[in-house]
Design an enzyme around this catalytic site. Structure first.
Site, PDB file in Angstrom:
ATOM      1  N   GLU A   1      43.156  42.380  46.094  1.00 57.84           N
ATOM      2  CA  GLU A   1      43.127  43.839  46.073  1.00 57.84           C
ATOM      3  C   GLU A   1      41.814  44.365  46.647  1.00 57.84           C
ATOM      4  O   GLU A   1      40.760  43.746  46.504  1.00 57.84           O
ATOM      5  CB  GLU A   1      43.318  44.331  44.638  1.00 57.84           C
ATOM      6  CG  GLU A   1      44.602  43.744  44.050  1.00 57.84           C
ATOM      7  CD  GLU A   1      45.010  44.340  42.715  1.00 57.84           C
ATOM      8  OE1 GLU A   1      46.064  43.951  42.218  1.00 57.84           O
ATOM      9  OE2 GLU A   1      44.279  45.180  42.169  1.00 57.84           O
TER      10      GLU A   1
ATOM     11  N   CYS B   1      35.405  48.404  48.033  1.00 52.00           N
ATOM     12  CA  CYS B   1      35.191  47.346  47.054  1.00 52.00           C
ATOM     13  C   CYS B   1      36.098  46.185  47.456  1.00 52.00           C
ATOM     14  O   CYS B   1      37.325  46.344  47.474  1.00 52.00           O
ATOM     15  CB  CYS B   1      35.564  47.899  45.680  1.00 52.00           C
ATOM     16  SG  CYS B   1      35.533  46.690  44.367  1.00 52.00           S
TER      17      CYS B   1
ATOM     18  N   CYS C   1      40.006  34.600  39.839  1.00 50.50           N
ATOM     19  CA  CYS C   1      38.631  34.210  39.504  1.00 50.50           C
ATOM     20  C   CYS C   1      38.687  33.124  38.439  1.00 50.50           C
ATOM     21  O   CYS C   1      39.520  33.168  37.541  1.00 50.50           O
ATOM     22  CB  CYS C   1      37.845  35.401  38.973  1.00 50.50           C
ATOM     23  SG  CYS C   1      36.105  35.014  38.635  1.00 50.50           S
TER      24      CYS C   1
ATOM     25  N   CYS D   1      36.060  35.602  32.208  1.00 52.98           N
ATOM     26  CA  CYS D   1      35.499  36.624  31.311  1.00 52.98           C
ATOM     27  C   CYS D   1      36.661  37.263  30.552  1.00 52.98           C
ATOM     28  O   CYS D   1      37.675  37.644  31.157  1.00 52.98           O
ATOM     29  CB  CYS D   1      34.717  37.665  32.099  1.00 52.98           C
ATOM     30  SG  CYS D   1      33.395  36.918  33.064  1.00 52.98           S
TER      31      CYS D   1
ATOM     32  N   CYS E   1      38.243  40.925  31.353  1.00 50.28           N
ATOM     33  CA  CYS E   1      38.514  41.248  32.756  1.00 50.28           C
ATOM     34  C   CYS E   1      39.904  40.773  33.148  1.00 50.28           C
ATOM     35  O   CYS E   1      40.270  39.620  32.914  1.00 50.28           O
ATOM     36  CB  CYS E   1      37.459  40.571  33.635  1.00 50.28           C
ATOM     37  SG  CYS E   1      37.835  40.606  35.398  1.00 50.28           S
TER      38      CYS E   1
ATOM     39  N   GLY F   1      37.238  38.216  41.923  1.00 46.75           N
ATOM     40  CA  GLY F   1      36.500  36.998  42.238  1.00 46.75           C
ATOM     41  C   GLY F   1      35.013  37.084  42.008  1.00 46.75           C
ATOM     42  O   GLY F   1      34.448  38.164  41.824  1.00 46.75           O
ATOM     43  N   GLU F   2      34.385  35.931  42.016  1.00 49.72           N
ATOM     44  CA  GLU F   2      32.941  35.826  41.843  1.00 49.72           C
ATOM     45  C   GLU F   2      32.351  35.470  43.210  1.00 49.72           C
ATOM     46  O   GLU F   2      32.506  34.338  43.683  1.00 49.72           O
ATOM     47  CB  GLU F   2      32.631  34.747  40.783  1.00 49.72           C
ATOM     48  CG  GLU F   2      31.187  34.307  40.720  1.00 49.72           C
ATOM     49  CD  GLU F   2      30.176  35.443  40.633  1.00 49.72           C
ATOM     50  OE1 GLU F   2      30.384  36.396  39.855  1.00 49.72           O
ATOM     51  OE2 GLU F   2      29.176  35.376  41.364  1.00 49.72           O
TER      52      GLU F   2
ATOM     53  N   CYS G   1      37.117  48.969  37.657  1.00 46.84           N
ATOM     54  CA  CYS G   1      36.460  47.686  37.398  1.00 46.84           C
ATOM     55  C   CYS G   1      37.251  46.844  36.413  1.00 46.84           C
ATOM     56  O   CYS G   1      37.620  47.306  35.350  1.00 46.84           O
ATOM     57  CB  CYS G   1      35.089  47.898  36.788  1.00 46.84           C
ATOM     58  SG  CYS G   1      33.991  48.835  37.800  1.00 46.84           S
TER      59      CYS G   1
END
Ligand code: SAH
Ligand code: SF4
Length: 353
Positions: A87, A100, A107, A111, A114, A155-156, A327
């Site tokens: 996305e 963004c 990911c 967390c 999330c 993702g990180e 977020c």
């Protein structure tokens, strides 16, 4: 099959054998400066455009296109060749236009609060797949100019390090975006922060902190067990020393978990020791995390508590919440479907508000 945005100018030149030498300049100008799709680069003959498109198919296919905030926020779900989805969110503000981007499909960091973390990891993105997100958004933003890129989608980014740095360099060098307008948000991969500090890119770095004691942070951010707060502090210090760039901490406020008076004191001490700015995010709802976000009143009190301790703190607005584009809400197509309103493909940009 690779995206044309994977290639350097020299590499593209080698794909244009038998063509006049200025062709590569026309192609480069069209792709990077004008941000056009291959089909739209009309300085190049149609037959060559068709041949290039066949060689370099587009990496992203739009599966969903939704908007909110009266058109000021727009989200795309893109399907990749391997069928996983990512996305991308475009946000228009009075003074800037920000995209963004996702750096991974899903990911692996897990967390708990999330949606992306809840859905798990399904693959790394390539340079072309990230750049195409930026270029797609840039075209949709026109006639406004896309000014900022934030790695705050799925993702990180520092767990896809080489791709992230390569994308950042290309956006700066080829597209001409100011490095200061490029933001990497990381959950705190300490060694990668240190490496990034020495890349010579004056970026903006945001660290997702969410708790300033190890016990709470272990619960919210499992990576904290590997790189606890003290180790993360060292990495942040290295960032400051090497880049001289301000650092910011992100903190999603969760009712009764990290919005207490004790949390204010712990965060103020941690942030002050690194001269960091704090960005408070009212927790956005996700399907797999039952704890609520803090009330608007508590968000205000938390910010005031930080300000009174000398911390520069701001509250981030919750753009895109209604279309699951805020977020931590970027995750599944079902999620997007349930909450979204479809828009027509013809989109009228909001020129000025
Ligand atoms: N993986 C990176 C970047 C993507 S997440 C990172 O974690 O920093 C982007 C931001 O959204 C992070 O600050 C993340 O902590 C935050 N976030 C995740 N879930 C959220 C939620 N449910 N509500 C509010 N913010 C959230
Ligand atoms: Fe991954 Fe960032 Fe979500 Fe954590 S907050 S699971 S690191 S995307």
């Amino acid at each position: 099959m690779t995206s044309i945005y994977e290639y350097t100018k020299e590499e593209l030149a080698s794909h244009l054998e038998g063509q006049p030498r200025y062709r590569v300049d026309q192609l480069w100008q069209g792709l990077w400066v004008d941000g056009l799709e291959i089909e739209g680069i009309t300085t190049i003959p149609a037959a060559l455009r068709a041949a290039l498109r066949e060689k370099f198919p587009t990496a992203l296919h739009v599966a969903h296109d939704v908007e909110s905030d009266r058109g000021a926020t727009r989200k795309w779900v893109f399907r990749l060749e391997n069928a996983s989805t990512i996305e991308t969110v475009l946000m228009r503000y009075d003074d800037r236009v920000t995209v963004c981007v996702s750096s991974q499909a899903g990911c692996a960091m897990g967390c708990t609060f999330c949606a992306t973390g809840q859905a798990g990891f399904s693959g790394q993105l390539s340079v072309g797949q990230v750049i195409e997100q930026v270029m797609y958004a840039a075209r949709a933003a026109a006639p406004l100019r896309l000014s900022n890129v934030v790695f705050m989608g799925m993702g990180e980014p520092l767990a896809n390090y080489r791709v992230t740095v390569d994308v950042l360099r290309r956006l700066h060098e080829y597209r001409g975006l100011s490095a200061r307008h490029l933001t990497v948000s990381t959950v705190g991969v300490a060694p990668a922060i240190e490496r990034l500090a020495h890349e010579g890119l004056p970026l903006t770095l945001a660290v997702s902190l969410h708790a300033a004691n190890d016990e709470t942070r272990n619960e919210l951010v499992p990576l904290n067990r590997r790189y606890p707060l003290e180790r993360l502090h060292q990495a942040c210090q290295t960032w400051l020393d090497a880049t001289g760039r301000r650092l910011s901490f992100e903190w999603a406020l969760i009712d009764g978990v990290n919005d207490t008076d004790r949390a204010i004191a712990e965060l103020a001490e941690y942030a002050n020791s690194l001269h960091a700015h704090v960005n408070l995010i009212p927790l956005n709802p996700t399907p797999g995390f039952l704890v609520r976000g803090s009330s608007a009143q508590r968000v205000g009190e938390f910010r005031d508590g930080l300000l009174s301790r000398g911390v520069n703190a701001t509250v981030r607005n919750t753009r895109g919440r209604s279309i699951a584009a805020a977020c931590g809400q970027l995750a599944t197509v079902t999620n997007a479907k349930r909450r979204s309103i479809p828009v027509r493909s013809e989109h009228q940009p909001v020129a000025s508000r």
